[in-house]
Design an enzyme around this catalytic site. Structure first.
Site: not given
Ligand SMILES: NC(=O)c1ccc[n+]([C@@H]2O[C@H](COP(=O)([O-])OP(=O)(O)OC[C@H]3O[C@@H](n4cnc5c(N)ncnc54)[C@H](O)[C@@H]3O)[C@@H](O)[C@H]2O)c1
Ligand SMILES: [Zn+2]
Length: 360
Positions: A120, A142, A184, A240, A247, A251
């Site tokens: 939890r 999130k 972003e 927010r 998006h 999406h």
């Molecule tokens: N929670 C939120 O508020 C929120 C907001 C925006 C996006 N998201 C989510 O985030 C995700 C996308 O995140 P992302 O763009 O970071 O993608 P990701 O986590 O897939 O990372 C992208 C790639 O880069 C690699 N990588 C990460 N750091 C690295 C580094 N320092 N050096 C080399 N390679 C590296 C990862 O292993 C992956 O292959 C989506 O699933 C999206 O829905 C969430």
């Molecule tokens: Zn996003």
């Protein structure tokens, strides 16, 4: 190093921003109440940064249990999430054990969701390593995994205790990922920070060239914007939702093409241009502003047209999105650069026309 605070009363937490922070062990100390931490990462990031972070934790006398997951958006699902629970249970982790997510948004979202559910809720630290996760996903609480019928559909609001934003992790990030993160960053300028948009117009090439000072500034300003929005509306009952600019369309692109085909930031870029196009068609945004937005995304190396999905398919996918209320699509649109609005004003015909105009 600079520190921002996400102000949420008893759930407030710091975001430390700077270079080389993975090695500054004392920054990690405050939230670590017990002598054990679970470090969740993936097969790409762990070889690069896990040792550095583990060393800092060991210096604090913390036992580190690494959990290394497969890399990719396509693994942001139940089966992989369960691998975290398997490791936590097999190693007798308690509710007070801290979970640390080291990686991009996929690891942060999945690790955070695991932390929210395990017994939890266990303490949780975000160590973002992509530009997207540094400026967006690591802040605000999130957390989620994907379902085959929709992205981020299973999740929870669950705030971290700390965000450690080490800009030097960007040194190893592939160019395509860096550009995707810029989508972003530009978003904050478009929805609420027109001066930042102007700064980005003047500095986008520096960011692409990984100028440390420019990157630090952009991360700090993005996080400051996000922290303000989250503090005002933690659970997205109002303002927010502006963070979802581009998006709902984005999406649809991600789900329609299959997760991992387009990067999240790329889909958001094309989605933002569809939103700008629609805003222009509603008479809210000038054609000149749409051109300015398009020009900045192009310079950032991001797509400004959606992929060739049928318009009807877009609409179908968009209806699955969380932004649907009483059957009406609520979209983030623009009334100017720096002025996002949440609106259910656009008819399906107008939305379809904007999609058709902005897809190849
Ligand atoms: N929670 C939120 O508020 C929120 C907001 C925006 C996006 N998201 C989510 O985030 C995700 C996308 O995140 P992302 O763009 O970071 O993608 P990701 O986590 O897939 O990372 C992208 C790639 O880069 C690699 N990588 C990460 N750091 C690295 C580094 N320092 N050096 C080399 N390679 C590296 C990862 O292993 C992956 O292959 C989506 O699933 C999206 O829905 C969430
Ligand atoms: Zn996003």
């Amino acid at each position: 190093m600079q520190t921002l605070t996400v102000s949420l009363a008893e759930r407030s937490y710091p975001i430390h921003i700077g270079s080389g922070l993975l090695s500054v062990s004392h920054l990690l100390a405050p939230p670590l109440k017990k002598k054990k931490a679970v470090l969740v990462s993936n097969t790409t990031v762990a070889p690069l940064y896990l040792n550095k972070l583990s060393t800092s934790l060991t210096e604090l006398g913390i036992d580190v249990l690494p959990v290394i997951l497969p890399d990719g958006e396509e693994y942001k699902h139940w089966e992989t999430l369960n691998l975290i629970f398997d490791a936590l249970l097999k190693n007798h982790c308690e509710r007070s054990t801290t979970l640390i997510a080291l990686g991009g948004g996929v690891i942060g979202d999945k690790g955070g969701f695991a932390a929210s559910c395990y017994q939890r809720g266990m303490p949780f630290i975000q160590v973002p390593t992509t530009l997207l996760s540094l400026v967006d996903s690591s802040v605000g609480g999130k957390t989620a995994i994907n379902h085959p019928l929709g992205k981020n559909m299973i999740g929870a609001f669950y705030q971290p205790k700390l965000v450690l934003a080490d800009i030097s992790t960007l040194d190893t990030l592939p160019d395509r990922e860096l550009k995707a993160g810029l989508a972003e960053v530009i978003k904050y300028g478009l929805i609420r920070d027109p001066d930042f948009f102007i700064w980005l117009e003047a500095n986008i090439e520096k960011l692409l060239a990984r100028d440390k000072e420019a990157l630090t500034y952009a991360v700090h300003r993005s996080c400051a914007n996000k922290a303000e929005v989250v503090a005002a509306d933690e659970r997205e009952t109002g303002e927010r939702a502006l963070l979802n600019l581009g998006h709902t369309f984005g999406h649809a692109i991600e789900t329609g093409l299959g997760y991992g085909e387009w990067l999240h930031g790329e889909a958001v870029a094309a989605g933002t241009l569809i939103a700008a196009e629609l805003s222009c068609r509603l008479g809210w945004l000038s054609a000149a502003s749409v051109e300015r937005i398009e020009a900045l995304f192009l310079r950032a190396g991001l797509p400004v047209m959606g992929p060739a999905l049928e318009t009807a398919r877009y609409l179908e996918l968009m209806r699955h999105d969380k932004k649907v209320e009483d059957g009406k699509l609520r979209l983030v649109l623009l009334k100017g650069i720096g002025q996002g609005v949440i609106s259910d004003h656009a008819s399906e015909t107008e939305i379809s026309a904007a999609i058709a105009a902005r897809c190849t």
